[in-house]
Design an enzyme around this catalytic site. Structure first.
Site, PDB file in Angstrom:
ATOM      1  CB  CYS A   1      -4.838  11.894  11.518  1.00  0.00           C
ATOM      2  SG  CYS A   1      -4.605  10.239  10.894  1.00  0.00           S
TER       3      CYS A   1
ATOM      4  NE  ARG B   1       6.951  12.445  13.728  1.00  0.00           N
ATOM      5  CZ  ARG B   1       8.103  11.797  13.640  1.00  0.00           C
ATOM      6  NH1 ARG B   1       8.848  11.929  12.574  1.00  0.00           N
ATOM      7  NH2 ARG B   1       8.490  11.013  14.615  1.00  0.00           N
ATOM      8  N   PRO B   2       4.807  16.925  10.489  1.00  0.00           N
ATOM      9  CG  PRO B   2       6.142  18.499  11.527  1.00  0.00           C
ATOM     10  CD  PRO B   2       5.926  17.025  11.394  1.00  0.00           C
TER      11      PRO B   2
ATOM     12  CE  LYS C   1      -1.086   1.758   3.720  1.00  0.00           C
ATOM     13  NZ  LYS C   1      -1.469   2.541   4.907  1.00  0.00           N
TER      14      LYS C   1
ATOM     15  CG  ASP D   1       5.741  22.632   8.883  1.00  0.00           C
ATOM     16  OD1 ASP D   1       4.627  22.113   8.752  1.00  0.00           O
ATOM     17  OD2 ASP D   1       6.040  23.391   9.810  1.00  0.00           O
TER      18      ASP D   1
ATOM     19  CB  ILE E   1       7.375   6.725  14.696  1.00  0.00           C
ATOM     20  CG1 ILE E   1       8.623   5.871  14.451  1.00  0.00           C
ATOM     21  CG2 ILE E   1       6.954   7.455  13.419  1.00  0.00           C
ATOM     22  CD1 ILE E   1       9.841   6.640  13.975  1.00  0.00           C
TER      23      ILE E   1
END
Length: 449
Positions: A145, A150-151, A51, A153, A355
């Site tokens: 979510c 996580r960014p 996936k 950016d 993480i």
């Protein structure tokens, strides 16, 4: 402005839109799985395509006006949603089983609307290809979510370094560039989708782009191999330093998506927890080294063939300590499944999640089945019990749902796993594959419930 996007399981968010594409959407939002535990597993399971490789690879089809032919594409809700998104942009696709042919010669609408992006964070992966080929992209910011974030950016910073003008307003990233220019990009963190987005953008940029601190995941490597087949010039594939020489155009190509290492790891974990003798076919062992090492530590016997993995387990597993980290270390996407394994193991072990900040939501549900798990910050202490007991539990995200299925296979009595639309996002017919190796698993459709 800081906005967020899920990095590893880039598509864990709740799906609310109806997927399009030629593939039939076979899951209903209220489907459940009923599992009668206590059976040994024996036989063969074919591993589907990955996936997390298929989604960026589908987006890479935007980079060329020529057809891109893909094999081993998994039949998943997120694949169908991606095809629907690409179709809205003008991409034509033909699907025949696991084969998908993409034709982006008539793409004329470089916009990713909120209606689709909110259901699947991997939609951000169209940003780089659209900007590189068409000079313009308008992509909705991902929505909320369940498991942390996580960014995004890093995507924006990298594209700006390549000369893109980017504005964020009204919930959309709007990016423009006559032609991107090569640049040296050092990401603040290891970002899988960020690496993929910048890699795709750099293939059509003017000059050399260097991506430092690049993600090394096999899915990133698989994307790079497709791009090379399309005419891209990339050095350092599989390392944390990617060097890309931009080209004027990319051509069509044929590529087979790599096997899904997380699906394979999930089935290996199920056999190690429930007991049995199962061979996985269509799998490459080297992309799953950290997981295989831990399963052997737990007491499983694993034999590696050319494209097969055989796992055998008798008796209870031994508890194993887990610490998640970026590839090639132990993957966060296997943490929940090993939590279920440890729940029925001999001994106690710590599971540490580095993480994501909120990826222990399955603990409460596993404890409902009789597990003994205590959470302290980003660490869980799992003390194994001889037997779990069936109960009704609720899936909270993709990998959490897989852990509940594994626990159900080990439990006495019936376990009912609700909200399995999460499971269908990342597993192709899991109940069918488990039933074929002797599990007693059946889907209860929303209309039956």
């Amino acid at each position: 402005m800081q906005v967020t996007v899920n990095e590893h399981d880039a598509v864990e968010c709740v799906a609310t839109a109806t997927p399009a594409g030629n593939r039939e959407a076979h899951a209903h939002g209220t489907d459940k799985l009923a599992i009668e535990g206590g059976r040994r597993l024996a036989g063969e399971i074919a591993v589907s395509g990955a996936k997390n490789a298929a989604l960026p690879i589908l987006c890479a089809g935007l980079l060329s006006a020529e057809p891109v032919r893909l094999d081993n594409v998994p039949d998943l809700k997120d694949v169908r949603t991606t095809l629907a998104l690409l179709g809205q942009m003008g991409m034509r696709e033909e699907t025949d089983g696991a084969r998908v042919v993409l034709d982006a010669s008539r793409v004329d609408n470089p916009v990713a609307p909120y209606e689709l992006v909110k259901t699947m964070r991997a939609s951000i992966l169209v940003l780089g290809p659209l900007l590189a080929r068409f000079g313009y992209a308008k992509v909705s910011l991902p929505g909320g979510c369940a498991i942390g974030a996580r960014p995004v950016d890093q995507h924006i910073k990298g594209l700006q370094a390549m000369g893109a003008e980017i504005h964020i307003e009204h919930g959309y990233i709007e990016a423009r560039a006559k032609r991107l220019s090569g640049a040296r990009i050092v990401t603040d963190m290891i970002t899988v989708t960020g690496t993929e987005n910048l890699l795709m953008a750099a293939t059509l940029a003017d000059g050399e782009t260097v991506i430092e601190n690049a993600a090394r995941e096999p899915e990133v490597t698989d994307l790079a191999h497709l791009l090379v087949a399309m005419g891209a010039k990339i050095d350092g594939i599989g390392t944390d330093r990617l060097v890309i020489q931009g080209v004027e155009r990319l051509h069509g190509a044929t590529h087979a998506v790599i096997p899904d290492r997380i699906e394979a790891g999930t089935f290996l974990c199920a056999v190690a927890a429930a007991g049995g003798d199962v061979t996985l076919t269509g799998m490459r062992a080297h992309i799953l080294d950290a997981v295989i090492d831990k399963l052997r530590e737990a007491g499983a016997t694993i034999d590696e063939g050319v494209d097969t993995l055989r796992v055998r387990m008798d008796g209870r597993p031994s508890a194993v300590a887990i610490r998640t980290s970026e590839y090639p270390a132990f993957p966060t996407d296997m943490q929940a499944q090993f939590m279920a394994l440890n729940a029925v193991a001999q001994g106690a072990a710590q599971v540490t999640e580095t993480i994501f900040e909120n990826r222990f939501m399955h603990v409460q549900e596993l404890n409902r089945l009789g597990a003994n798990i205590a959470v302290d910050g980003n660490t869980a202490l799992v003390t194994g019990v001889p037997k779990l007991s069936g109960a009704s539990v609720m899936a909270t995200d993709l990998r959490a749902s897989a852990s509940l299925v594994i626990a159900g296979l080990c439990a006495q009595g019936e376990t009912l796993v609700e909200r399995i639309y999460h499971l269908d996002r990342g597993y192709d017919r899991m109940e069918t594959k488990l039933t074929a190796v002797g599990a007693n698993v059946r889907r209860i459709s929303g209309s039956e419930a």
